[in-house]
Each structure stands twice: as C-alpha cells, then as structure tokens.
Motif scaffolding. Sequence first.
Motif, PDB file in Angstrom:
ATOM      1  N   GLY A 136      77.024   2.496 -66.918  1.00 43.04           N
ATOM      2  CA  GLY A 136      76.395   2.316 -65.752  1.00 43.04           C
ATOM      3  C   GLY A 136      75.465   1.158 -65.646  1.00 43.04           C
ATOM      4  N   ILE A 137      75.935   0.007 -65.087  1.00 42.88           N
ATOM      5  CA  ILE A 137      74.903  -1.249 -64.925  1.00 42.88           C
ATOM      6  C   ILE A 137      73.891  -0.879 -63.828  1.00 42.88           C
ATOM      7  N   GLY A 138      72.597  -0.711 -64.249  1.00 39.39           N
ATOM      8  CA  GLY A 138      71.797  -0.436 -63.076  1.00 39.39           C
ATOM      9  C   GLY A 138      71.158  -1.845 -62.520  1.00 39.39           C
ATOM     10  N   LEU A 139      71.051  -1.824 -61.299  1.00 41.07           N
ATOM     11  CA  LEU A 139      70.653  -3.279 -60.557  1.00 41.07           C
ATOM     12  C   LEU A 139      69.611  -2.972 -59.968  1.00 41.07           C
ATOM     13  N   THR A 140      68.771  -4.273 -59.625  1.00 42.83           N
ATOM     14  CA  THR A 140      67.508  -4.365 -59.266  1.00 42.83           C
ATOM     15  C   THR A 140      67.395  -4.250 -57.800  1.00 42.83           C
ATOM     16  N   ALA A 141      68.387  -4.468 -57.088  1.00 42.77           N
ATOM     17  CA  ALA A 141      68.679  -4.621 -55.781  1.00 42.77           C
ATOM     18  C   ALA A 141      69.903  -3.702 -55.269  1.00 42.77           C
ATOM     19  N   PRO A 142      69.861  -3.269 -54.159  1.00 48.41           N
ATOM     20  CA  PRO A 142      70.872  -2.295 -53.609  1.00 48.41           C
ATOM     21  C   PRO A 142      72.190  -3.004 -53.191  1.00 48.41           C
ATOM     22  N   ILE A 143      72.868  -3.643 -54.318  1.00 48.10           N
ATOM     23  CA  ILE A 143      74.010  -4.604 -53.764  1.00 48.10           C
ATOM     24  C   ILE A 143      75.316  -4.132 -54.694  1.00 48.10           C
ATOM     25  N   ALA A 144      75.292  -2.838 -55.046  1.00 50.28           N
ATOM     26  CA  ALA A 144      76.486  -2.324 -55.895  1.00 50.28           C
ATOM     27  C   ALA A 144      77.576  -2.320 -55.230  1.00 50.28           C
ATOM     28  N   PRO A 145      77.485  -1.857 -53.876  1.00 48.53           N
ATOM     29  CA  PRO A 145      78.805  -2.059 -53.121  1.00 48.53           C
ATOM     30  C   PRO A 145      79.539  -3.298 -52.824  1.00 48.53           C
ATOM     31  N   GLN A 146      78.628  -4.254 -52.615  1.00 45.49           N
ATOM     32  CA  GLN A 146      79.042  -5.561 -52.466  1.00 45.49           C
ATOM     33  C   GLN A 146      79.360  -6.065 -53.641  1.00 45.49           C
ATOM     34  N   LEU A 147      78.989  -5.865 -54.752  1.00 48.46           N
ATOM     35  CA  LEU A 147      79.259  -6.249 -56.164  1.00 48.46           C
ATOM     36  C   LEU A 147      80.342  -5.852 -56.489  1.00 48.46           C
ATOM     37  N   ALA A 148      80.975  -4.470 -56.208  1.00 49.27           N
ATOM     38  CA  ALA A 148      82.161  -3.942 -56.404  1.00 49.27           C
ATOM     39  C   ALA A 148      83.262  -4.783 -55.768  1.00 49.27           C
ATOM     40  N   THR A 186      72.404   1.131 -56.480  1.00 53.55           N
ATOM     41  CA  THR A 186      72.357   0.302 -57.614  1.00 53.55           C
ATOM     42  C   THR A 186      72.580   0.489 -58.874  1.00 53.55           C
ATOM     43  N   THR A 187      73.846   1.144 -58.458  1.00 51.93           N
ATOM     44  CA  THR A 187      74.784   1.281 -59.870  1.00 51.93           C
ATOM     45  C   THR A 187      76.148   0.720 -59.868  1.00 51.93           C
TER      46      THR A 187
END
Length: 424
Positions: A361-373, A389-390
């Motif tokens: 799991g790549i932890g993210l500092t902003a809640p952008i995981a859905p957009q990143l996926a 955030t993951t």
Amino acid sequence: MSEDEMTGTTTSGTTTTDTTTADGAAGETFEERYRDALLPVFGTPQKVLARGEGVRVWDTDGTEYLDLLAGIAVNTLGHAHPSILAALTKQAGTLGHVSNFFASAPQIELAEKLLALAEAPEGSAVFFANSGSEANEAAFKIARRTGRPRVLALSNSFHGRTMGALALTSKEAYRAPFEPLPGGVEFLPAGDEQALADALAPGDVAAVFAEPVQGEAGVQPLSRDYLLALRRLTREHGTLLVLDEVQTGIGRSGHWFAHQAVEGLQPDVMTLAKGLGGGFPIGAVITYGPEVHDLLQPGQHGTTFGGNPLACAVALAVLGTLLEDDVLAHVRTVGARFTADVLALGDPLISEVRGAGLLLGIGLTAPIAPQLAAAALQAGFIVNAPNPTTLRLAPPLIITQADLDEFVAALPGLLKTAAPEGEN
C-alpha cells in the motif's frame, strides 16, 4: 475501489465497443448489456476485459494494461499461465466434479501439500471451500463448536460478505443493511494488547479472528509484537486463534503464509482462498492439531463444489510452479526493491509504503487515491484504492522488476494528474 467489489460508479473512462451480435441489440455496448443483465451490486465496470497473458490484459477496444492488482491478489501466476492451462485441461478430461460423496486424488494430494507447507502438526486437517468468505464461514462454525459464546474480531477487519463472514467484518457500511447479523461478535482496536487482554479475561471467548495484513484497511500490517501477543493470550485463555490469510497467503507476502515471517506464530485455524487457485475459485480451512480437528463432526458442515477435482488440480499446479521457480524469493526481492524505489522518488504526496512482499500500500498525504487509480488506468496500469489515502498493489507474483520499474517511472506524472492544484 474496495475489496472484490466496486461499490459505486468509477471516475475512469469506460469502453464504447460496438457489440452488434446475436447476443446483443444493434449498437448496444458491453456496458449497456452489463447494466441490463446483472444486479448493480458492483457499480459501473471500469473496463470490459477481453484477454490476458502474463502480467498484462487487454480490453475489448484492444487497449493494453499492466495488471498490478491480479484480480485483487488472486492471479498468482498471472493470466493464461501454461501450468494452469495444462492442469485444467488434463483434469477436465478425466473428472471435473464428483460431489463429496466421493474423494479424488487431486483433493487428497492438495490437502497433504497444504499441511506440509503450513508446517501443521500431527492431527491437522483441511476443509475445502470455494471462496474466502466460505472459508471464514467454516472457521466461524468451528469457533461456535467450542461452546463459548463470544467471538472477537479487529477494527478495520474484512472477512467477507456472506452473513457469518460479514458479522466478523468491522465496516459499518457493509454491515448495517443486513442486520441483525449472527451475534456474539465484538470488535477490538487492532494493535491494542491491553484491550485484547481485557476482552479475553472472562475466559468465555471462542476465537479471535485476525488478518496478519489488513488488506481492505489499506494494507495495514499487524505488528510482530501484537501478533505474538495474540498467540500468547489466546493460548493462555484456551481461545482459538484464527488467522485469515485469504489475501496474504500462497506466497503473496514472500512467505507461504504471512504469519510464517514471525517465529513461533502458529494459528489454531487458518483460512485461505484467492491466490490458491491462481484464478480458479477455491478456498481452504486448515485446522492445527487434534484439539481442533474434531470440533466439526460429520454432517455439521459441507459444500457441493468445495474440493472439486478441477479446482484442486489447478491449485496443485499453482503450488508446484511457485516451488519449482522459487517464486517466493523473487517476491521478496522485487517487493523490497519496489518499496525502496517508490520512497526514493521523494514525492511529497507519498508518505510511506506498507505491506509485505507483493501486497503493498502506497500511503498518500492527500485523499487522492481514487483519482490516482483512475489516472493510472487511463495510463495503462491497473491498481486499486481501498481508501482515499492508499493505493494498493497486489500484482501477479511472476511480475518482473522491469514491469514494476515501468510503474515507478510513471508514478510522479500520475500523482501530478491526480493531485488538486497546489498540492504537488
């Protein structure tokens, strides 16, 4: 999206392939046919996939993707692996299904192989099911047979969607629509040894269910100390320790089973599925030792398809290939290298990389995981966002360093695409 289900519409694009065939109305897309024919429990599919080979898949438009999710930790050997095709074809030519009025050689051989890999003591045994939820249902029934009224599970747990497995799953949004669920289940904060000790103190707890790495929680490993405390305290109170290795088992962590990375940690019951069949549905329960062996008596549990010759033959091929090709060592090597390479990017949107082997799991500092996926999918990478955030990766275990390097090289650009203005 979370678990083996899409729980709403996605932000990625969908295919628009014309499907003018005898099976569909003129001009109707696969997505429209999906909407009209299937219950809407998975939301809108991101793509309609047509074929796969190795670690890559293609959709119905012919677009190629690097599969970094493997059907959520299922396709251990990737897609269309020769050993799986050979085993499936050979077994289908002899026996496909016989019911459990009869046994088959693949069923017996697979049980023996799993007991050996699990380093299970004399008196241990295997029950075969068809999925992780079914395996956890069986483990729940084993716990009930102790006669004790209480069962403990952990916060952020995920054990499945059937009623018993759902009762062990902590997420309120999954549970609420189907209450009342099977009773007697209590949730403890994961990692809190004192809360565990206090809950076990009355001596009436049948079992504690735990995932060594909580995949749906965002790939959150339980600490070594907490896992050892689970084992010590459950043993002191005569409570079963049930380890759910549905997502972490069969080499995913770089060990046959994730708990084997912790010396001295052996469960009373272990549940498996996902990677065991390499894409063919199969689940398993392993009971450790004679004390647990006889808790379920003849007629108290069963399955029509569990342990069928086709599934067992494929699972034997998966295990054999992992052994012959020393895939577990490969998993440890490429997983560690990928983790180091992602952290070396130094991107302010990346906080950490969690997990083990090739469950990361790549932890993210902003809640952008859905957009990143979604950005990753558009760029040709299949990943997953179990929470905001993951970003989760669980690729085929045969993935190469070059494949992973391809994603690492693309990641900074994907983060820029996904991040709100000014956050990168």
